[in-house]
Design a protein around this motif. Structure first.
Motif, PDB file in Angstrom:
ATOM      1  N   PHE A  29       0.839  -1.204   0.000  1.00  0.00           N
ATOM      2  CA  PHE A  29       0.000   0.000   0.000  1.00  0.00           C
ATOM      3  C   PHE A  29       0.872   1.251   0.000  1.00  0.00           C
ATOM      4  O   PHE A  29       0.627   2.204  -0.743  1.00  0.00           O
ATOM      5  N   ASN A  30       1.907   1.254   0.831  1.00  0.00           N
ATOM      6  CA  ASN A  30       2.843   2.378   0.899  1.00  0.00           C
ATOM      7  C   ASN A  30       3.522   2.598  -0.453  1.00  0.00           C
ATOM      8  O   ASN A  30       3.679   3.738  -0.905  1.00  0.00           O
ATOM      9  N   ALA A  34      -3.730   4.085  -4.900  1.00  0.00           N
ATOM     10  CA  ALA A  34      -3.126   3.009  -4.120  1.00  0.00           C
ATOM     11  C   ALA A  34      -4.121   1.880  -3.891  1.00  0.00           C
ATOM     12  O   ALA A  34      -3.768   0.700  -3.972  1.00  0.00           O
ATOM     13  N   PHE A  49       2.479   1.707  -3.543  1.00  0.00           N
ATOM     14  CA  PHE A  49       1.533   2.236  -4.536  1.00  0.00           C
ATOM     15  C   PHE A  49       1.203   3.702  -4.243  1.00  0.00           C
ATOM     16  O   PHE A  49       1.050   4.512  -5.160  1.00  0.00           O
ATOM     17  N   TYR A  50       1.112   4.027  -2.973  1.00  0.00           N
ATOM     18  CA  TYR A  50       0.816   5.410  -2.574  1.00  0.00           C
ATOM     19  C   TYR A  50       1.928   6.344  -3.055  1.00  0.00           C
ATOM     20  O   TYR A  50       1.665   7.410  -3.624  1.00  0.00           O
ATOM     21  N   THR A 100      -4.356  10.697  -3.542  1.00  0.00           N
ATOM     22  CA  THR A 100      -3.422   9.606  -3.806  1.00  0.00           C
ATOM     23  C   THR A 100      -3.962   8.247  -3.396  1.00  0.00           C
ATOM     24  O   THR A 100      -3.688   7.246  -4.056  1.00  0.00           O
TER      25      THR A 100
END
Length: 227
Positions: free
Chosen positions: A105-106, A124, A108-109, A120
């Motif tokens: 997740f981090n 994500a 993709f963010y 954003t």
């Protein structure tokens, strides 16, 4: 010659030549497009009416690591809910620095960081959905993303959640402003205490797997309180 065939399938048509086995002389029908093949996209996965998969992502405040990831299956036909937890350290073969599920997740963010959380996060979420749909061969119909504050609010709005602790939980991490101090026995947890309960892992022999087990206990209590 013996012919191996399925009586439920239509007969061979012109151009579909039987295939003879060189070993025993038997004849089998050729492999056709009816043979099951791995799904190539989420659209090809089996869709059941009244059954929905919800991806639940709970991230920390410091690094947006998805330390809580669950796929909730809601079956409105059978009136059932099933939860599959994905441990934070699950290996993933993506371009993620740690190769751990919680960092996806981090990652993709950051790929689409625009300085705005609201702008954003949708990107994500979409990429995370694609990753789990492809990995698990399922459709994800909805996604819920929770911050720590959001989790606390849900518990507080419900009036708290009761759980039983065979042993107390004690841990301090000033850098994360995390101070866990929950005694043993039956406890009625408010939002912050519930956060401490589901985040605690330092006292478990199995580390994060112990935390996953504790989260099962909490989810059961949460469902009972919701009902």
């Amino acid at each position: 010659q013996n012919v191996v065939s399925d009586p439920n399938k239509p007969p061979l048509t012109s151009g579909d030549d039987p295939v003879k086995s060189p070993s025993d002389g038997t004849v089998t029908e050729p492999v056709t497009g009816e043979t099951e093949q791995p799904a190539s996209s989420a659209d090809e996965y089996v869709i059941k009416e009244g059954v929905y998969n919800i991806l639940v992502v709970g991230h920390d405040d410091a690094a947006l690591l998805a330390d809580v990831t669950m796929i909730v299956n809601v079956n409105t036909k059978e009136n059932s809910i099933t939860v599959m937890q994905i441990p934070r350290d699950t290996f993933i073969s993506l371009d993620v620095p740690t190769n751990r599920a919680n960092a996806a997740f981090n990652t993709f963010y950051n790929q689409c960081y625009s300085g705005s959380y609201d702008a954003t996060v949708p990107y994500a979420i979409e990429e995370l959905e694609k990753m789990y749909e492809k990995s698990l061969c399922i459709n994800i119909h909805h996604t819920a993303v929770l911050s720590l504050a959001g989790f606390q609010n849900i518990v507080n709005i419900m009036g708290g959640v009761g759980v039983y602790l065979p042993e107390g939980m004690y841990y301090e991490d000033p850098e994360q402003n995390l101070y866990i101090n929950i005694g043993s026995g039956y406890q009625w947890l408010n939002g912050y205490q519930a956060e401490c309960f589901v985040r605690f892992r330092s006292g478990y022999t199995q580390g994060d797997l112990g935390r996953v087990s504790a989260q099962k206990i909490f989810l059961t209590a949460l469902f009972e309180q919701a009902k």
